[in-house]
Design an enzyme around this catalytic site. Structure first.
Site, PDB file in Angstrom:
ATOM      1  N   SER A 148       0.688  -0.887  -0.045  1.00 41.56           N
ATOM      2  CA  SER A 148       0.292   0.602  -0.004  1.00 41.56           C
ATOM      3  C   SER A 148       0.295   0.934   0.317  1.00 41.56           C
ATOM      4  O   SER A 148       2.115   1.045   0.818  1.00 41.56           O
ATOM      5  CB  SER A 148      -1.388  -0.255   1.428  1.00 41.56           C
ATOM      6  N   TYR A 161      -2.500  -0.073  10.487  1.00 42.38           N
ATOM      7  CA  TYR A 161      -2.168  -0.188   9.063  1.00 42.38           C
ATOM      8  C   TYR A 161      -1.085   0.413   8.182  1.00 42.38           C
ATOM      9  O   TYR A 161      -0.082  -0.357   7.458  1.00 42.38           O
ATOM     10  CB  TYR A 161      -3.181   0.382   8.274  1.00 42.38           C
TER      11      TYR A 161
END
Ligand code: NAP
Length: 242
Positions: A148, A161
């Site tokens: 990501s 995250y």
């Protein structure tokens, strides 16, 4: 999956974690459409069975295996099952992921933080440990980690995250070094914002908001490179610097 799809992955076996929905499901359908035999894994049995059913309905080859990537024994069983069912593992996509803690470091939920790291980072580590021996038996292979942009930049109130994906970015590079001599390439695919069930999508001005299917061409590109081809790289679908 079209009849005309070129069969660039014919004869290849691919394991895709998180293949029950979203990006993983799209990649499983895309790989099967290119001729790969695929093993779809996730926790929700009904969803992975549905993905496999869709593939078989289109004439492809697919099996499903219920596994929680946070559980090392389950991951080991998944890769053993896949190696037997697919007659070998050539490609593994570490896609399973969650974004559970969206509070600040001070105020967020430590249990959610831990669970995000266990799924996104420890889960990929377990998958790598299980996939590597199978790929060595095959004489090479390709590991694709689904990273990501949030792992390359910090975002407030997304520490779990961001840290999990930053760790995955580093794991990708270390695996690439360790596996180069075995002709196993390891690369990171950064999808950028994709409309899925995951509540991780940042509304970044000027970004391309994709459907899961938009990620498939890059996933196919990485799966069709030579085993001795690019490794330790990040491939981003974002429109800005990651
Ligand atoms: P999604 O639609 O929520 O799909 C996530 C998949 O991962 C599901 O199949 C889920 O199935 C599986 N999964 C979650 N926890 C798992 C576990 N412990 N064990 C096994 N499977 C597990 O999310 P998505 O957007 O497609 O995300 C896929 C990957 O892309 C993730 O790694 C995510 O971080 C990454 N990504 C997404 C975006 C985005 O904008 N959507 C952007 C960048 C990166 P079960 O819940 O049934 O287990």
């Amino acid at each position: 999956m079209s009849e005309q799809a070129s069969k660039t992955l014919a004869g290849k076996g691919a394991v895709i974690t998180g293949a029950g929905r979203g990006i993983g499901r799209a990649i499983a359908l895309g790989y099967a459409g290119a001729g790969a035999s695929v093993c779809c894994a996730a926790r929700t049995d009904a969803e992975i069975r549905q993905t496999a059913r869709e593939i078989r309905a289109e004439g492809g080859t697919a099996v499903a295996f219920q596994a929680d990537v946070r559980q090392q024994n389950a991951v080991q069983a998944l890769f053993e099952f896949a190696e037997a069912e697919l007659s070998g593992i050539d490609i593994a996509v570490f896609n399973a992921g969650v974004n559970l803690d969206q509070g600040s470091v001070e105020g967020g939920d430590p249990a959610a933080w831990e669970d995000t790291i266990r799924t996104n980072l420890l889960g990929a580590y377990y998958c790598a440990r299980a996939a590597i021996p199978a790929m060595k038996r095959r004489g090479g292979g390709k590991i694709i980690t689904i990273g990501s942009g949030m792992g390359h930049n910090g975002f407030a109130e997304s520490s779990a995250y961001c840290c999990s994906k930053a760790g995955l970015w580093m794991l990708t590079r270390i695996l690439a070094q360790e596996l180069r001599e075995h002709n196993i390439s390891v690369n990171e695919l950064i999808p950028g914002p994709v409309r899925t069930d995951m509540d991780a999508v940042l509304h970044i001005e000027g970004e391309w908001f994709k459907s899961p299917e938009d990620v498939v061409p890059m996933a196919l590109f990485l799966a069709t490179q030579p085993d001795i081809g690019p490794t330790a790289q990040s491939y981003s679908l974002m429109r800005r610097d990651t």
